[in-house]
Write an enzyme that holds these catalytic residues in place. Structure first.
Site, mmCIF file in Angstrom:
data_model
loop_
_atom_site.group_PDB
_atom_site.id
_atom_site.type_symbol
_atom_site.label_atom_id
_atom_site.label_comp_id
_atom_site.label_asym_id
_atom_site.label_seq_id
_atom_site.Cartn_x
_atom_site.Cartn_y
_atom_site.Cartn_z
ATOM 1 C CB ALA A 44 23.439 -21.399 -51.050
ATOM 2 C CG ASP A 45 23.255 -17.067 -54.633
ATOM 3 O OD1 ASP A 45 24.041 -16.781 -53.793
ATOM 4 O OD2 ASP A 45 23.422 -17.372 -55.801
#
Length: 422
Positions: free
Chosen positions: A178-179
Site C-alpha cells: 500500500a505504501d
C-alpha cells in the site's frame, strides 16, 4: 544522452517513512533536485528501523549506521536538518518553498498548518507550486483525521481478504505494497500536476491516500464484486479466474506454472505426457477449467510430482509455457537477470562504505535513471543546500546552527574531532 528528464526541477521533501520517500526517490532518480527535510538528530523514522544497519568509518559514537529500510527509499537526495518547531526553521521552509516546483509531505491532516507550511500558506507564496499530500485516508472523507499505516490500508482496503490460503487467516503482503503503490501513484500524480503548472503557471494540491490507492490496486478483484455482486476470497497461490495458474509440486520442491491461454494449456499437458487432457470438454477453455479446477489441478499435481524442478521448468519454457522457480530474495538479487539488467548498484560513499541500492525498473533510452548520490546522512547537506537554494552566507548559516535551527553533519563531525583532540 539528452540529460535528466527532470533536470531543473526543485523538490522540497517533507515526507518520511516510505510512501513519500518512495515518491521523491522516483523524482530524484530522474534528475530532480530533492531536498529531504529532516528533524535534527534522529531524522527520518526509518533510519532506526533495523537491523540490518550499514555502518561506515565516520559513524560517530552512539550511531548504529543507516538501516536497510532507510537506504531503500532515499538515494539521489540531499538531507537538510531543520527544526520546524522553531519559527526561524519554519521560515526557512517557506523560503525554500518559494524556490521549489514541488512539495511532498505526509504529515497527518492539518499537521503542517500550525507551522504555516500547509498548502494554502505555501501556494500564497508560490502560486505555481505543486503540493502533494500523502495521508492514510485523504484530505476529505469520514476517516480523514485518522493516522494511517500500510498494514491498516492493506486490511481496510480488501487486500488481506484475498491474500493467504483458502482456509487460513487473512495475510498482508510481504512488503508494504500500500505504501509503495501510493508512492508510485503520488509520483505520477505529481508529474501530471507539474506538467499543468509548466503549461499554465497554476499549481495545485495533489491529495493521495493509502486507502484510495489500495482500493484502486484491487483491479480485477474489485470488478469481481462490482460486476458479479460477490466479494472474492482467498485462494492461496491460485488465480481466481485463470486455471491452471499456481504453485505445483515437484519431486524436489515446487515451481510456478502460469497458463494464460488454451495454446499454453495444450503445450503444458503435452509436456506432462497427458496430451488427451486438452481434448477433455471439462478443460477445453479457461471458463471450463475454472469451473473444474479441483479435478484438473489434482491431476496436474500428480503429473508434476514426477519431475525435478529445473527439468520441468526448462521443458515448459522450451514450449512457451510460463514457469519459474520460487526464488528467495537472495536468489533473485544474485541471479544472472539482475546482473544483466543492472538491478543492483553499489555507491562508494565518501567514508569508504559500500552502499547498495536497487534500481528504478523502467529503462528510458534517452533519459534513464541515474545513481548520483547515496542516501544522505542526517543533515549532510544542510549548509551547502541552503547556501545554494537561498544564497545564505556562512555567517547566516553559523547563526542558524548555533541557535539549533539547523544541524549539519559536518559540524557534528568537526565537534567530535575537536573533542577527541581536546
Amino acid at each position: 544522452m539528452a540529460g535528466f528528464a527532470l533536470e531543473g526541477v526543485k523538490v522540497l521533501d517533507l515526507s518520511r517513512v516510505l510512501a513519500g520517500p518512495w515518491c521523491t526517490q522516483i523524482l530524484a532518480d530522474f534528475g530532480a533536485d530533492v531536498l529531504k527535510i529532516e528533524a535534527p538528530g534522529a531524522g527520518d523514522d526509518t533510519r532506526s528501523w533495523g537491523p540490518p544497519y550499514l555502518t561506515g568509518p565516520d559513524d560517530m559514537p552512539g550511531e548504529k549506521g543507516e538501516s536497510g529500510y532507510y537506504l531503500s527509499a532515499n538515494r539521489n537526495k540531499r538531507s537538510v536538518a531543520v527544526n520546524l518547531a522553531d519559527p526561524r526553521g519554519a521560515d526557512l521552509i517557506r523560503r525554500l518553498a518559494a524556490e521549489a516546483d514541488i512539495v511532498v509531505e505526509n504529515f497527518k491532516l492539518g499537521g503542517l498548518r500550525k507551522y504555516g507550511l500547509d498548502y494554502a500558506s505555501l501556494s500564497a507564496i508560490n502560486p505555481r507550486l505543486v503540493y502533494t499530500s500523502i495521508t492514510g485516508f485523504g484530505q476529505t472523507g469520514p476517516y480523514a483525521d485518522r493516522a494511517g499505516y500500510d498494514f491498516v490500508a492493506q486490511a481496510m482496503g480488501g487486500l488481506m481478504s484475498i491474500t493467504g490460503e483458502k482456509d487460513g487467516p487473512p495475510l498482508k503482503v510481504g512488503v508494504a505494497m500500500a505504501d509503495l503503490s501510493t508512492g508510485m501513484y503520488a509520483a505520477t500524480s505529481t508529474l501530471l500536476a507539474l506538467r499543468h503548472a509548466e503549461r499554465t503557471g497554476e499549481g495545485q494540491h495533489v491529495d493521495v491516500s493509502l486507502l484510495d490507492t489500495q482500493i484502486a490496486m484491487l483491479a480485477n478483484q474489485a470488478l469481481t464484486y462490482l460486476v458479479g455482486g460477490y466479494s472474492p476470497g482467498r485462494l492461496g497461490n491460485a488465480h481466481p479466474t485463470v486455471v491452471p495458474y499456481r504453485l505445483f509440486p515437484t519431486s524436489d520442491g515446487e515451481i510456478v506454472i502460469a497458463v494464460g491461454n488454451n495454446g499454453q494449456f495444450r503445450q503444458l499437458v503435452a509436456v506432462l505426457g497427458a496430451p488427451e487432457m486438452a481434448n477433455d470438454p471439462r478443460y477445453a477453455g479457461n471458463g471450463e477449467r475454472v469451473i473444474n479446477r479441483d479435478t484438473l489441478e489434482a491431476t496436474l499435481d500428480d503429473l508434476t510430482r514426477t519431475w525435478v524442478s529445473t527439468d520441468l521448468t526448462a521443458a515448459l519454457l522450451a514450449k512457451g509455457v510460463p514457469a519459474g522457480p520460487v526464488n528467495s530474495v537472495g536468489d533473485i538479487l544474485t541471479d544472472e537477470f539482475a546482473e544483466a539488467r543492472g538491478t543492483v548498484h553499489h555507491f562508494d560513499r565518501a567514508d569508504g562504505a559500500k552502499v547498495p541500492s536497487v534500481a528504478y525498473p523502467g529503462k528510458l533510452s534517452a533519459t534513464p535513471m541515474t545513481f548520483r548520490r547515496s542516501p544522505p546522512r542526517v543533515g549532510e547537506h544542510s549548509r551547502s543546500a541552503l547556501a545554494e537554494w537561498l544564497g545564505l552566507s556562512t555567517t547566516e548559516l553559523d547563526a542558524l546552527a548555533d541557535a539549533g535551527v539547523i544541524a549539519d553533519r559536518a559540524d557534528l563531525l568537526a565537534r567530535e574531532e575537536q573533542g577527541e583532540h581536546a
